[in-house]
Motif scaffolding. Structure first.
Motif, short mmCIF file in Angstrom:
data_model
loop_
_atom_site.label_atom_id
_atom_site.label_comp_id
_atom_site.label_asym_id
_atom_site.label_seq_id
_atom_site.Cartn_x
_atom_site.Cartn_y
_atom_site.Cartn_z
N THR A 240 -22.67 7.33 53.60
CA THR A 240 -22.82 7.42 52.26
C THR A 240 -22.00 5.89 51.90
N ILE A 244 -24.28 3.02 49.68
CA ILE A 244 -23.66 2.50 48.39
C ILE A 244 -23.53 1.05 48.56
N GLU A 285 -23.34 2.28 37.27
CA GLU A 285 -23.74 3.44 37.91
C GLU A 285 -23.31 3.28 39.55
N SER A 289 -20.49 5.17 41.71
CA SER A 289 -20.81 5.74 42.93
C SER A 289 -19.70 5.33 44.06
N ALA A 325 -23.13 10.65 44.84
CA ALA A 325 -22.68 9.11 44.73
C ALA A 325 -23.88 8.69 45.32
N ARG A 328 -26.94 8.63 43.03
CA ARG A 328 -26.73 7.81 41.74
C ARG A 328 -27.04 6.08 41.96
N ALA A 329 -26.30 5.82 43.18
CA ALA A 329 -26.38 4.35 43.63
C ALA A 329 -27.80 4.00 43.85
#
Length: 393
Positions: A240, A244, A285, A289, A325, A328-329
């Motif tokens: 993750t 991101i 945003e 994240s 997260a 969203r990213a």
């Protein structure tokens, strides 16, 4: 040392960018790019000090992976996945720890954990056969963690299923060279692995269920907060964080591209309130994240430091937040890319590569939202999710 690793990655930035096209063409990281990441120290951040590791706070590891991903997505992805394996190795049998890291603290370990093989019990260990996809960075790794199911004498998985994490040296498995031809994260070299009737001694085998619920670390007797962290926080962290970081790369490339751009209507983007609004919202945003993932790690760390036992509900909450997260990213990255005009599609524009890589990152199984969302909600209502609702939590 953690800040030094970050500084080392930043110092490599221009070279990582310059070599990205070569990595895309090779379908893996070039050898000297991998060597640079090795020397930067990323892969030792979560390793035991006993073996030259830094035993860093996972927040610091996440930030290094994010930065690397924001420079070149595939380099960040390999750093995040390969870099988390020394964390699990730290509570494996001491004999295999010594085999892997005893002579070289920079030895890389690959995966995947998907149960692509069947391990049949025999005297002193297991005989393993199977095929696994998506072994990121595998060309640069000398050992591997592979997920497997325990089978009967005929090689049929027993029921109820029992999962294993098997640790193997490079000589005991094959890499399928032509198995990674994809639209995104092309430079990760996430190739297929094949094992054919290979004997695995007991000390190189970990109970998968115990690794995920924390029992394995408890039985090993670890005292460091780092190695008491839940697998469901640590393994997804590298993936993750890379995703991101790649979204941050979309943002940086998008802003750089839009700086002097004139839109289809003849209006400079600097004077286009609609595009500026979208850029500002997307930036917020992506930052949200980032902060959610880092806060998630801090919360788990602080609970363990305070002597708390991490519950399944808390693990599910962590996976929910981590998964959200990532989504969203990447959705924010879409807002940036979609407002960048037709020239953003050109292969010489780095924006399109970051965008492709971000979406490829979202396709990892750890970012499938259904089980974490379901389990977290159910747990919050006082229920105890069972069966498939506990997968990777």
């Amino acid at each position: 040392m953690s800040h030094e690793v970050l500084d080392n990655i930043i110092a490599m930035a221009e070279d990582l960018r310059a070599r990205a096209d070569e990595a895309e063409s090779l379908g893996r990281l070039p050898d000297d790019m991998a060597k640079g990441i090795r020397h930067a120290g990323t892969m030792r951040m979560l390793a035991r000090k006993e073996y030259g590791g830094f035993e860093a706070h996972p927040r610091d590891f996440a930030q290094v992976v994010m930065k690397t991903g924001s420079i070149y997505g595939s380099a960040g992805w390999v750093s995040g996945i390969v870099g988390v394996h020394p964390w699990q190795l730290a509570f494996a049998d001491p004999k295999v720890q010594e085999e892997v890291l005893g002579s070289d603290s920079d030895t890389w370990q690959a995966s995947p954990y998907m149960p692509g093989g069947v391990a049949v019990p025999v005297e002193g260990g297991y005989v393993l056969s199977g095929r696994w996809q998506f072994s990121s960075g595998t060309d640069h790794c000398d050992w591997i963690f592979l997920g497997a199911m325990v089978g009967d004498k005929n090689g049929i998985p027993i029921m109820p299923p029992q999962s294993l994490h098997v640790i193997m040296p490079r000589a005991d498995y094959s890499i399928i060279e032509d198995s990674w031809d994809v639209v995104g994260l092309r430079g990760t070299g996430s190739k297929d692995i094949v094992v054919t009737e290979q004997f695995i001694p007991d000390y190189r085998v970990m109970d998968g269920g115990k690794v995920i619920d924390g029992t394995a670390a408890e039985e090993y007797g670890v005292t460091e907060t780092l190695y008491k962290m839940p697998w469901s926080t640590m393994f997804p962290l590298g993936i993750t964080s890379a995703t991101i970081g790649i979204a941050e790369g979309v943002l940086a490339a998008g802003v750089a591209y839009q700086r002097e751009r004139v839109g289809a209507t003849g209006t400079a983007i600097k004077d286009d309130p609609y595009t500026l609004h979208a850029l500002g919202e997307a930036a917020a945003e992506i930052d949200a994240s980032r902060q959610q993932v880092l806060t998630n790690v801090d919360r788990m760390w602080d609970r363990i430091e305070a002597g708390e036992t991490i519950t399944f509900e808390q693990r599910a909450e962590g996976r929910r937040n981590q998964t959200r997260a990532a989504w969203r990213a990447v959705r924010a990255a879409d807002e940036i890319f979609d407002r960048s005009g037709g020239n953003a599609l050109r292969m010489d524009n780095p924006l399109q590569r970051f965008w492709r890589d971000a979406h490829a990152g979202l396709h990892h199984a750890i970012h499938v939202s259904s089980i974490p969302y379901h389990s977290s909600a159910l747990s919050s209502l006082g229920a105890d999710p069972q069966g498939t609702l506990r997968i990777m939590i």
